[in-house]
Every structure is written in structure tokens, then in C-alpha cells.
Design an enzyme around this catalytic site. Structure first.
Site, PDB file in Angstrom:
ATOM      1  N   ASP A 158     -61.690 -53.764 -33.803  1.00 57.81           N
ATOM      2  CA  ASP A 158     -60.448 -54.199 -34.462  1.00 57.81           C
ATOM      3  C   ASP A 158     -59.033 -53.659 -34.385  1.00 57.81           C
ATOM      4  O   ASP A 158     -59.213 -52.572 -33.738  1.00 57.81           O
ATOM      5  CB  ASP A 158     -61.374 -52.846 -35.734  1.00 57.81           C
ATOM      6  N   ARG A 172     -68.559 -47.186 -46.446  1.00 55.40           N
ATOM      7  CA  ARG A 172     -69.304 -47.732 -44.905  1.00 55.40           C
ATOM      8  C   ARG A 172     -69.386 -47.714 -44.084  1.00 55.40           C
ATOM      9  O   ARG A 172     -69.937 -47.026 -43.009  1.00 55.40           O
ATOM     10  CB  ARG A 172     -69.464 -48.598 -46.130  1.00 55.40           C
ATOM     11  N   ASP A 429     -83.681 -19.633  -2.230  1.00 53.11           N
ATOM     12  CA  ASP A 429     -82.710 -20.913  -1.593  1.00 53.11           C
ATOM     13  C   ASP A 429     -83.643 -19.964   0.599  1.00 53.11           C
ATOM     14  O   ASP A 429     -84.001 -19.334   0.615  1.00 53.11           O
ATOM     15  CB  ASP A 429     -81.123 -21.464  -1.247  1.00 53.11           C
ATOM     16  N   ARG A 442     -70.780 -30.056  -5.497  1.00 50.25           N
ATOM     17  CA  ARG A 442     -71.198 -28.713  -6.863  1.00 50.25           C
ATOM     18  C   ARG A 442     -70.984 -27.569  -6.011  1.00 50.25           C
ATOM     19  O   ARG A 442     -71.081 -26.145  -6.116  1.00 50.25           O
ATOM     20  CB  ARG A 442     -72.233 -29.055  -7.717  1.00 50.25           C
ATOM     21  N   HIS A 623     -37.971 -13.967  16.804  1.00 47.20           N
ATOM     22  CA  HIS A 623     -37.306 -12.695  16.138  1.00 47.20           C
ATOM     23  C   HIS A 623     -37.539 -11.882  16.986  1.00 47.20           C
ATOM     24  O   HIS A 623     -37.088 -10.553  17.418  1.00 47.20           O
ATOM     25  CB  HIS A 623     -36.869 -12.869  15.282  1.00 47.20           C
ATOM     26  N   ASP A 666     -38.330 -20.068  14.188  1.00 45.97           N
ATOM     27  CA  ASP A 666     -38.591 -19.269  15.208  1.00 45.97           C
ATOM     28  C   ASP A 666     -39.933 -18.662  15.625  1.00 45.97           C
ATOM     29  O   ASP A 666     -40.659 -18.151  15.533  1.00 45.97           O
ATOM     30  CB  ASP A 666     -38.990 -18.011  13.748  1.00 45.97           C
ATOM     31  N   SER A 761     -44.846  -9.225  12.756  1.00 44.95           N
ATOM     32  CA  SER A 761     -43.976  -9.904  12.793  1.00 44.95           C
ATOM     33  C   SER A 761     -44.987 -11.063  14.304  1.00 44.95           C
ATOM     34  O   SER A 761     -44.830 -10.305  15.020  1.00 44.95           O
ATOM     35  CB  SER A 761     -42.718  -9.879  12.973  1.00 44.95           C
ATOM     36  N   GLY A 762     -44.016 -12.293  13.908  1.00 45.78           N
ATOM     37  CA  GLY A 762     -45.463 -12.828  15.572  1.00 45.78           C
ATOM     38  C   GLY A 762     -46.863 -13.099  15.565  1.00 45.78           C
ATOM     39  O   GLY A 762     -47.224 -13.654  15.971  1.00 45.78           O
TER      40      GLY A 762
END
Length: 812
Positions: A158, A172, A429, A442, A623, A666, A761-762
Site C-alpha cells: 500500500d 475494518r 557468581d 552486556r 617546560h 612540550d 606538570s610533566g
């Protein structure tokens, strides 16, 4: 030769057809679907099982289960839309995509969804029923039209689409309101577009999602199976206004695609709510104030902040007035603010379940325990905070039904402490586990060890030195403990965790199998009936069992070996891996990050961090070496937890060489005056493969003694966990506005509160891979510390692997 060539081409063709066959299915590992009307077959692989499903003579096959260990194929008439999924060990569920779609293509002759009401809301009559209407279209006359139950279908082609006979005697039949699949056009911002357009709006070809050339990126198809990142098709995995792709031009990293909007009404994916559920995509309330009390800017306005989150770009997101919304898959509703100095902020929306909003603006107290987490027996009583699986996947919250619907909820299991997304064992378990946030997997067991791990003194037999720093240690034949997944285990245990006796690998009784024999796996040590791991199962050694019944095999309970040789990235003390929700991170378990070093002046003052990557070599930021070009100015402290360095485990080395990175990057290498002594407190981190790109949103960890900004833990090593942010997102105007290079990566929480800072840093940014930690970043720079919308930036270590290898080789 010609005949051999034809056979080879035919084989390649058949292989291609079989692989394409699996593209028609959605794959979920660790899942089982219960159905009485199932059929069993013996097959060699998943592709053969898919072919069995296609020609199943007993029913319309919508899914199949494949067991890699037993090579059993089970075809099923149902799928996850009709039956609840169960958790299962070593089984993979494949569901035909066509039966999961709730949209139609064209006139919908192939629609196989579950809509059973007409567009006017009338319930459909079953196709096999004759009440109240005697049908002239029946399952017998149209056996291939999917006329099952009372679902809307279009058996006669259709032109108006799917329909059904109705349950009202006066009507119907009637048509159903089935939305168009987004194949040739897109609704909203194209989040669900699944078409095949693969050119950008300027005509550039798209780069395949599974390639890293010419542009490296973090949108890896295996990590985001729900985003359908197939081939080089335009997609929208990150909440942009419309689908896009990385381009095949080296000079243009990414670009939008020209995809027309669908003319049909956009589908309703969820009801509008005036409270917070999930990440708040469904929120349509009228709160218009941010968490810090700032008024929201109207979405249609470009003042004071210019942006493209406008109603026209997001037509389905109800961007009304200045109300808080979540149009682009953020963690919660937000808005642009009317404050010139604050571009945007999250909003505090009341939760639908009455719980307080998950907006964290105050520090939490870190756990008081300083002992690493472990579990006793099978972990039934484990109440720790680990939320990572053995393969490095993040756990799904127990009260969440996304991405996996399940029955193990806090309400149904009130005594199991199913808190947040912490690993638990509610069903007795073999060890703690969780559902994962990966839609294609899962569940998995968690990355936890038993409390009774043997010490070095308890291991009576030595182990061989690993062939490379990233290869598993191969135990001697008679060593009765595990290294890694245990694929090299050659001990003599032959009883499973549930008390079953193992079946001899050469026998076919009571369990018949052809997949794992000494002939098929000659190097797997399948001697006698000893526990082995021939398929590199992530959960360790197993065996077929001698007990007849539905369970054909079981795992073995074998303790892990204590390391006696250099093994990178596996600390002896399991890190806390504190939740990203603890503002400012938390105090680390002592010596749980044994590659962390303290870079100091010759007088012992700490000023930077670094990472031990080999007994004589440390990686840090360039740096950090601005203080002096003389190696004698620096010292490296290892094996310490307190900045005061009072521990007996402390090792101190002078620096004899400073080698700065190429192209003014850096990054820098420090050669130590002598190799360090590898101990439980001093161990190198693993290096990544060359040019490896960390997937977007992977949870990683940074450590250091840097400035805590008043969040506590001063003077001791702190850690923080937060996700990597793909450079495409990090370079948006809202965040770092194009400042991040391809040789760098971003990591942090968009809402701020957690970050590396001065003094860090580093230092290392490490990411989990199974039971190892891989050094993916060197702490480099940021705009302030822990500021909203300003994640930290790290040097991408994988870019510099050739330089690291060559430098160490030349200076050894």
C-alpha cells in the site's frame, strides 16, 4: 595456477558475503535470550550461524546465539523486544537489525517493528484472527510479510504505508503512524541518520571511521557501536547540529554533510518531563537559572554569547525562550548565561525520583581507608568502589536501564548494596561483576583481585623474563598461578570454581566439542584435564566439565602470580581509581601509581612530575626544564607517597642527560645516573603503540603532588579520574577554541572541579587497557585549574614513540 586463482577469488567472495551477513545483526556479548521454540546447530563460526538463521525452516528467525567455546549455534524466533535478556558467560547474541527498527523505509513493506495501534489509537486485530473482521490477507497467504501477532504491516505494498485490521467492528482497517527511517533524509539534528551519504557539503570525500589517516581521532567504531560509524558515511556521534565526517583532505579535518531534512513529523523518542531523568534530554521544564545562580540567555539570542545551538539547528529539542535544555548529549541540562564572563553552565534540575540533582559543586570526603581494594571468597560481601571491568570498560549504574535493561536493581536486591555503578556480586557468581556502558558487551567481571594474593616469597618457582615490555610473562610449566589472562598457565589444577571436575581435552564425553583439542590448539598446553585458556578468554583459564547437564564448561579459580620480573603498567597495589565525582580527586593508595616520579631541584624541592618508562629513563614536560639547562640542577625521587619523601622505599637518582622533544613539543626525556631498582613501589608505565588515539570518553587517570586549590590532600600523592575529550569537541568555541593541536589530547570534566594543576606538570595521564595502565599523556597546559569548560591538555605520547625509541637507543 589459474584454477588456484579462481578458488582463491571464490573463497574471498564467500568470506566477504559471510562478513557482510553479520552487518545485518546487532551484536551483544555476554547475553542470552530464553525461548522454548529454539533450534540447536553445530557451526564453525558466527557467519555460518547467521546463514542457519536465514534458512531456519521451523520459524521466522529473528536472532541467534553463538557460543565460541562449544561452537553451538542456537536460532531463535524472538529478540530483545519480545523477551528479556539474561546475563550469560561466553555467549554472544546476534539480533537482526530489521526486527529492532521501529521506523519504515519508503512504503514500509519490510517494516517488522512492534507498533500495534493505528494512527487514531485503535488497537490492531491479530492477523490470524477472524474477529471482528474476516481478513483476506492472512499469514498463510502472505508467509513472507511478517504477519505476526497484531503488529502493523504492509503486505500488499500500500502506498500509504503499514496498516492493520482494527478491533473496532465499524472500522475494518486503518493506517499506522510509523516514522520514516533516517536513510535519505534526517530528522532533528540527524542523531539517528543511517544513510550512505559520504561527501561533505563542499564536496570532499569522507574518511572512513575505522581509519586514522589523514586525520587521527577518538571516534572508534568498536567503542561506539550504537553510533553506527560504518565505512565513511556521514554521522552525528557527538551532538552537532547535523551529521558530519572527517574528510579525506589533510588540510580540512572535518566538515558537515549536506543531508536534507525529512518532510515527515519527527519521531517522539521520549515523553517531555519537568524533572531530571538520565542526562535530561527529555527535560522541558521552565527553570532558567544555572547552578551558580546566573540567568540563562535565550536560545534564539546571540547576545552576550554567539553560538549555533539555536532553535532552527535543533528543531526537536524545544529550545524555548531561555529555559535550561540538553540539546547536544551533555551530562545534564545547561544554558548559555547572561554573564559576559561565563559562556555557559549546567542547571540544577530536581530529579524525577526525588534524589538530589547530580551536580557536584562541593568537595566530598575521600574514603578514609588507605588499603587497596580486594574481595574475599567470591566477592559476595565486596563493598568497595571499583567501577571498571577487567577489560577497562566503565560499569553501568545498577539503577539504570541504559544501555542494558536488566533485573538486578537496588529495589529487587536491597541487601546487595547495589550502589551507583560499583562492582558487586548479587547473584553469587565467581567474582564481582557489573553491566558495562558498552552497548555491545552486556557484562564483564571487574578488575579486582582476591585479597589472598600470593607474595613473592610464597611463589616457589621462578618465571621467565618477558620477551618485550608489553608481552605477557610466561610462567614455568609447574608454576601454579596466573599471569595476565593465563593463556600461558601450565599448572595442574583440574577443578572449576563450582567444584566440577574437568574433562580430558582429548575426550568427547560427556561434552562433545571439536573446537578445543590438542590437535586444533597444539600450543595451548591442552594436557590431561588441566585448566587452560586456549581462546585467551578475558576472565582466565577454564575447562569442559565431566558433569552432564546444560552447563558444558566452567572457569577455574587460580590465584594470580606476584610479579618477580619487570612488568610495565601493572601496580602491585591496586589503585583506588577514585570516582570523577569527588571534586579535586582523592588521596591515592600509597605506591599504587609506582611510575610516578617527583622532579626536584638539587636541593630537593619538588616542582614537577614525570613518569618512569624504563629503569634509566623518565618522561616529563619540556617546560619543566626551563629552570636550568644543566642536568646537575635536577634530581628524580621515586618510590614515595608523601612529598616530604620520608619513606624507606625512596630512591633518588641524579639526572645526567636532558633531551628535549622534537619540533618544540612540550615533552622531554631524562636519563638517570643509574638504573632504578624495580620494586613494588617503583615500576615503569607502559608506552602506547605509535600513533594510537585514545577513544573519546575513555576514563583515564592523572596523578601528582600539585596545587590542590583547597580540596585537601596537600603533601601526599593525589589522583583524579576523568574522561578523554575528542579534540574536535575540545576545540569548540565553548571550550578551548581551536588551541589544541593534533599532537595533544584533552581530558577533564566539562563542568570543572577536577584537573591537574601547577606542580603536576610533566606527570602521567594513564589509561587502562585490561589489567595494565598505558601512558597516553604528559601533563602540559591548561587555562587555569579545574575551570568549567577548560579541560586539561596533555602531550599525546603515542605521537612521539619513534622519537622515544630512537633517543633511548642512541643514548644507551
Amino acid at each position: 595456477m589459474r584454477a588456484r586463482t579462481i578458488v582463491l577469488l571464490l573463497s574471498l567472495f564467500l568470506y566477504s558475503v559471510e562478513c557482510q551477513k553479520l552487518d545485518e545483526y546487532v551484536k551483544t556479548e555476554g547475553a542470552w535470550l530464553y525461548d522454548n521454540n529454539k533450534r540447536f546447530y553445530g557451526t564453525d563460526n558466527e557467519e555460518e550461524c547467521a546463514l542457519k538463521c536465514d534458512v531456519e525452516p521451523n520459524f521466522l528467525c529473528r536472532s541467534f546465539i553463538y557460543s565460541p567455546k562449544t561452537q553451538k549455534c542456537i536460532t531463535l524466533p524472538g529478540n530483545s523486544k519480545s523477551t528479556s535478556l539474561l546475563r550469560s558467560t561466553s555467549s554472544i547474541l546476534y539480533e537482526k537489525r530489521i526486527y529492532l527498527l521501529e521506523c519504515k523505509k519508503g512504503t514500509g513493506t519490510d517494516y517488522r517493528g512492534t507498533e500495534s495501534k493505528t494512527a487514531t489509537g485503535i488497537l490492531c486485530q491479530a492477523w490470524s484472527s477472524t474477529v471482528p473482521h474476516i481478513p483476506n490477507i492472512t499469514p498463510e497467504k502472505f508467509p513472507n510479510a511478517g504477519l505476526e501477532s497484531n503488529y502493523c504491516r504492509n503486505p500488499d505494498g500500500d502506498t500509504k504505508g503499514p496498516w492493520c485490521y482494527t478491533t473496532e467492528s465499524g472500522i475494518r482497517f486503518d493506517y499506522c503512524n510509523i516514522q520514516e527511517c533516517e536513510e535519505d533524509c534526517m530528522h532533528c539534528n540527524g542523531k539517528y541518520y543511517r544513510g550512505n551519504i559520504s561527501k561533505t557539503e563542499s564536496g570532499l570525500d569522507c574518511q572512513s571511521w575505522d581509519l586514522q589517516t589523514p586525520h587521527t581521532h577518538g571516534y572508534l567504531p568498536p567503542i561506539f557501536p550504537e553510533k553506527d560509524l560504518k565505512n565513511n558515511y556521514c554521522r552525528n556521534p557527538d551532538g552537532e547540529p547535523r551529521p558530519w565526517c572527517f574528510t579525506s583532505s589533510p588540510s580540512k579535518r572535518w566538515e558537515y554533510c549536506s543531508i536534507p531534512r525529512c518532510s515527515t513529523t519527527p519521531p517522539t523518542t521520549h515523553p517531555g518531563l519537568e524533572c531530571l531523568s538520565g542526562n535530561g534530554e527529555s527535560y522541558i521544564g521552565k527553570i532558567a537559572v544555572t547552578v551558580s545562580g546566573k540567568d540563562c540567555q535565550a536560545w534564539s539570542s546571540q547576545t552576550p554569547h554567539r553560538h549555533h545551538r539555536i532553535p532552527d539547528n535543533y528543531p526537536c529539542k524545544k529550545l524555548d525562550k531561555n529555559y535550561c535544555r540538553n540539546p547536544d548529549e551533555e551530562t545534564m541540562p545547561w544554558c548559555y548565561t547572561t554573564d559576559n564572563n561565563t559562556r555557559w553552565e549546567y542547571c540544577q534540575i530536581p530529579s524525577c525520583n526525588g534524589a538530589p540533582p547530580d551536580v557536584e559543586i562541593m568537595p566530598e570526603q575521600a574514603p578514609s581507608s588507605t588499603e587497596p581494594e580486594c574481595y574475599v571468597d567470591n566477592g559476595k560481601t565486596y563493598r568497595g568502589t571499583t567501577c571498571m571491568t577487567i577489560s577497562g570498560k566503565k560499569c553501568q549504574a545498577w539503577n539504570s536501564m541504559s544501555p542494558h535493561v536488566h533485573t538486578k536493581t537496588p529495589e529487587k536486591h536491597p541487601l546487595e548494596d547495589l550502589s551507583k555503578n560499583y562492582c558487586r556480586n548479587p547473584d553469587n557468581d565467581i567474582s564481582p561483576w557489573c553491566y558495562t556502558t558498552d552497548p555491545s558487551v552486556r557484562w564483564e567481571y571487574c578488575n579486582l583481585q582476591k585479597c589472598s594474593v600470593p607474595t613473592i616469597n610464597e611463589v616457589q618457582h621462578p618465571v621467565k623474563k618477558p620477551e618485550t615490555s608489553s608481552s605477557p610473562i610466561k610462567p614455568e610449566v609447574n608454576l601454579d598461578c596466573l599471569v595476565g589472562r593465563g593463556e600461558h598457565y601450565r599448572g595442574t589444577r583440574s577443578t572449576t570454581v563450582k567444584g566440577h571436575t574437568c574433562q580430558v581435552w582429548t575426550l568427547q564425553n560427556p561434552q562433545q566439542h571439536s573446537s578445543f583439542t590438542p590437535v586444533s590448539h597444539p600450543n595451548a598446553g591442552l594436557d590431561s584435564n588441566y585448566c587452560r585458556n586456549p581462546d585467551r578468554d578475558i576472565n582466565g583459564p577454564w575447562c569442559f566439565i565431566t558433569t552432564p547437564g546444560s552447563a558444558q564448561w566452567d572457569y577455574c579459580d587460580i590465584p594470580k602470580c606476584a610479579p618477580t620480573e619487570i612488568k610495565c603498567g601493572i601496580p602491585s597495589r591496586i589503585p583506588r581509581k577514585c570516582s570523577g565525582r569527588i571534586v579535586g580527586g582523592c588521596v591515592s593508595f600509597p605506591h599504587s601509581w609506582p611510575w610516578q616520579i617527583s622532579l626536584r631541584t638539587s636541593s630537593g624541592v619538588h616542582f614537577c612530575g614525570g613518569t618512569l618508562i624504563a629503569p634509566e629513563w623518565v618522561l616529563t614536560a619540556d617546560h619543566c626544564l626551563a629552570k636550568s639547562s644543566r642536568p646537575s640542577f635536577y634530581k628524580v625521587y621515586l618510590g614515595i607517597h608523601r612529598e616530604a619523601a620520608t619513606e624507606a622505599t625512596k630512591q633518588v637518582r641524579d639526572v645526567v642527560k636532558l633531551i628535549k622533544g622534537p619540533s618544540r613539543a612540550d615533552i622531554a626525556l631524562l636519563k638517570l645516573s643509574s638504573p632504578v631498582l624495580i620494586t613494588d613501589e617503583v615500576l615503569p608505565a607502559c608506552l602506547p603503540p605509535q600513533d594510537y588515539v585514545v577513544p573519546d570518553r575513555l576514563q583515564c587517570h592523572v596523578t601528582g603532588w600539585g596545587d590542590t586549590h583547597g580540596t585537601g590532600g596537600d603533601g601526599v600523592l593525589k589522583e583524579a579520574g576523568f574522561p578523554v575529550i575528542e579534540n574536535k569537541v575540545c576545540n569548540r568555541p565553548e571550550f578551548l577554541s581551536g588551541k589544541v593541536k593534533s599532537t595533544e589530547l584533552c581530558a577533564g570534566h566539562i563542568h570543572g572541579g577536577i584537573d591537574s594543576c601547577q606542580g603536576d606538570s610533566g606527570g602521567p595521564l594513564v589509561c587502562p587497557e585490561g589489567n595494565q595502565f598505558i601512558l597516553q599523556g604528559v601533563t602540559s597546559w591548561g587555562l587555569g585549574c579545574a575551570q568549567p569548560m577548560k579541560p586539561g591538555v596533555y602531550v599525546r605520547v603515542s605521537t612521539y614513540i619513534p622519537w622515544i625509541d630512537e633517543t633511548i637507543k642512541e643514548n644507551s
